[in-house]
Design a protein around this motif. Structure first.
Motif, PDB file in Angstrom:
ATOM      1  N   ARG A 272       0.813  -1.215   0.000  1.00 30.47           N
ATOM      2  CA  ARG A 272       0.000   0.000   0.000  1.00 30.47           C
ATOM      3  C   ARG A 272       0.848   1.267   0.000  1.00 30.47           C
ATOM      4  O   ARG A 272       0.325   2.364  -0.162  1.00 30.47           O
ATOM      5  CB  ARG A 272      -0.933  -0.004   1.219  1.00 30.47           C
ATOM      6  N   SER A 273       2.147   1.141   0.171  1.00 30.23           N
ATOM      7  CA  SER A 273       3.023   2.312   0.105  1.00 30.23           C
ATOM      8  C   SER A 273       4.438   1.842  -0.195  1.00 30.23           C
ATOM      9  O   SER A 273       4.775   0.679   0.032  1.00 30.23           O
ATOM     10  CB  SER A 273       3.000   3.108   1.418  1.00 30.23           C
ATOM     11  N   ARG A 274       5.246   2.737  -0.705  1.00 29.02           N
ATOM     12  CA  ARG A 274       6.656   2.459  -0.986  1.00 29.02           C
ATOM     13  C   ARG A 274       7.522   3.471  -0.250  1.00 29.02           C
ATOM     14  O   ARG A 274       7.075   4.557   0.107  1.00 29.02           O
ATOM     15  CB  ARG A 274       6.932   2.549  -2.490  1.00 29.02           C
ATOM     16  N   ARG A 275       8.782   3.115  -0.071  1.00 29.97           N
ATOM     17  CA  ARG A 275       9.722   4.026   0.566  1.00 29.97           C
ATOM     18  C   ARG A 275      10.001   5.211  -0.347  1.00 29.97           C
ATOM     19  O   ARG A 275       9.890   5.126  -1.566  1.00 29.97           O
ATOM     20  CB  ARG A 275      11.027   3.302   0.879  1.00 29.97           C
ATOM     21  N   GLY A 276      10.385   6.323   0.272  1.00 30.45           N
ATOM     22  CA  GLY A 276      10.812   7.466  -0.511  1.00 30.45           C
ATOM     23  C   GLY A 276      12.138   7.164  -1.184  1.00 30.45           C
ATOM     24  O   GLY A 276      12.938   6.366  -0.688  1.00 30.45           O
ATOM     25  N   VAL A 277      12.387   7.803  -2.323  1.00 25.26           N
ATOM     26  CA  VAL A 277      13.614   7.544  -3.063  1.00 25.26           C
ATOM     27  C   VAL A 277      14.161   8.849  -3.627  1.00 25.26           C
ATOM     28  O   VAL A 277      13.406   9.751  -4.005  1.00 25.26           O
ATOM     29  CB  VAL A 277      13.367   6.521  -4.203  1.00 25.26           C
ATOM     30  N   GLY A 278      15.463   8.946  -3.660  1.00 24.12           N
ATOM     31  CA  GLY A 278      16.127  10.093  -4.271  1.00 24.12           C
ATOM     32  C   GLY A 278      17.315   9.615  -5.084  1.00 24.12           C
ATOM     33  O   GLY A 278      17.941   8.604  -4.737  1.00 24.12           O
ATOM     34  N   GLN A 279      17.618  10.308  -6.171  1.00 22.56           N
ATOM     35  CA  GLN A 279      18.805   9.982  -6.962  1.00 22.56           C
ATOM     36  C   GLN A 279      19.639  11.238  -7.131  1.00 22.56           C
ATOM     37  O   GLN A 279      19.113  12.327  -7.382  1.00 22.56           O
ATOM     38  CB  GLN A 279      18.436   9.385  -8.317  1.00 22.56           C
ATOM     39  N   PHE A 280      20.940  11.061  -6.975  1.00 21.68           N
ATOM     40  CA  PHE A 280      21.858  12.191  -7.002  1.00 21.68           C
ATOM     41  C   PHE A 280      23.105  11.840  -7.805  1.00 21.68           C
ATOM     42  O   PHE A 280      23.545  10.686  -7.821  1.00 21.68           O
ATOM     43  CB  PHE A 280      22.273  12.584  -5.571  1.00 21.68           C
ATOM     44  N   ARG A 281      23.649  12.867  -8.445  1.00 26.56           N
ATOM     45  CA  ARG A 281      24.930  12.721  -9.139  1.00 26.56           C
ATOM     46  C   ARG A 281      25.934  13.651  -8.472  1.00 26.56           C
ATOM     47  O   ARG A 281      25.750  14.875  -8.462  1.00 26.56           O
ATOM     48  CB  ARG A 281      24.798  13.079 -10.616  1.00 26.56           C
ATOM     49  N   LEU A 282      26.948  13.078  -7.891  1.00 27.93           N
ATOM     50  CA  LEU A 282      27.984  13.835  -7.203  1.00 27.93           C
ATOM     51  C   LEU A 282      29.213  13.889  -8.103  1.00 27.93           C
ATOM     52  O   LEU A 282      29.797  12.853  -8.435  1.00 27.93           O
ATOM     53  CB  LEU A 282      28.335  13.157  -5.872  1.00 27.93           C
TER      54      LEU A 282
END
Length: 335
Positions: free
Chosen positions: A226-236
């Motif tokens: 019923r829900s998913r974790r938050g996600v972020g993508q980054f380029r360092l």
């Protein structure tokens, strides 16, 4: 009427792919049992559809494969009376990756006129995968130790779910239930890279729906997600100073050295007890063995359980970006 359709849709979501015994999913009424049996009789057809879709490579950067698969997905919906809108792919906007997305497929089938109070369903799935043409993982096969288990790129994430979606709609059409509601189906081709292009359209359609189903895989025990974790993508990206490694090593400022130190600090931000994880998935940098590297970069995946943690995560990232251990280097963050 609406709740019966919701129950039927949930039933078909599970039954269509897993074909589980009735006892595993609870008590079904006579109509639902009939739908389940009708789907069980088509299990061979489902497998062959899955085999065809999985055998069509749809890595997020394979434009040709995405175009081909979008047509495979759209055609059966057209036969069910859905009006199709095919939105051409757009540039992803990812640094260093100019590739555009595949088409966004939007299919609509309003409830027939005269059906009062018809619920509106939004069914969502993505057809891109993480397996590009260069991957050796390209075809569906059946596990020799478990005939009920299929293995292949996108079987679980998520072409198997798209098969469920299609055959559920076909079964509802055959039972006459499809005409008792309004339906919108969205297939996006950029989910594996963050849904950067399709997200706005999906959110807009969601605001118009009464019920929504995303056909990603269920839990191992069959429970609905019923829900998913938050996600972020980054380029360092780290910039340094190039120099010959033999004659002028001291004049160089190694971008790889600085990035390596930052990677250690990034990974240390992982906190399993709070549901926060950092994963540095890829690293590239330098040009030749005997040159102090001027540039290096890494792609970072971040997951978190609570949206309130996002600010903390960004602050932690910025501190690492701003603090340079190798003098003469600097870092920039995208994401």
């Amino acid at each position: 009427m609406g709740m019966r359709l919701v129950r039927a849709a949930v039933l078909l979501t599970f039954v269509g792919f897993w074909l589980a015994p009735v006892s595993a999913r609870g008590t079904l009424d006579a109509d639902e049992v009939q739908l389940k049996r009708a789907l069980e009789a088509r299990s061979g057809e489902m497998l062959e559809t899955l085999r065809l879709w999985v055998g069509t490579n749809t890595g997020s950067f394979n434009q040709v494969g995405l175009e081909r698969c979008s047509k495979m997905l759209a055609e059966p919906l057209s036969r069910l009376g859905f009006a199709l809108e095919i939105v051409p792919g757009k540039a992803l906007g990812l640094p260093g990756r100019p590739t555009q997305t595949g088409p966004l497929v939007i299919a609509r089938r309003p409830a027939p006129s005269g059906v009062e109070g018809a619920p509106r369903f939004l069914l969502v799935g993505h057809y891109d995968t993480v397996f590009e043409l260069s991957s050796p993982f390209q075809r569906l096969r059946i596990d020799p130790n478990d005939p009920g288990r299929a293995i292949g790129p996108g079987v679980a994430d998520m072409k198997g779910g798209l098969v469920v979606l299609l055959f559920a709609l076909q079964a509802l059409a055959e039972s006459g239930d499809l005409d008792r509601a309004g339906w919108t189906v969205i297939f996006n081709a950029d989910e594996e890279v963050g849904s950067l292009v399709s997200r706005a359209r999906i959110e807009a359609e969601a605001r118009r729906a009464d019920y929504g189903f995303v056909f990603e895989a269920v839990r191992p025990d069959g429970a609905m997600v019923r829900s998913r974790r938050g996600v972020g993508q980054f380029r360092l990206e780290v910039s340094g100073v190039a120099a010959h490694a033999g004659q002028a090593h001291a004049k160089g400022r190694s971008a790889i050295h600085e990035l390596a130190l930052k990677v250690v600090r990034l990974e240390a931000l992982t906190d399993y007890s709070r549901g926060i994880t950092f994963n540095v998935g890829t690293i590239e940098g330098g040009t030749k063995r005997n040159i102090v590297p001027e540039r290096a970069y890494a792609w970072v995946d971040v997951r978190y359980d609570d949206s309130a943690q996002a600010k903390e995560i960004l602050e932690g990232l910025q501190l690492i970006v701003q603090d340079s251990a190798v003098k003469g280097t600097r870092a920039d963050l995208w994401g």
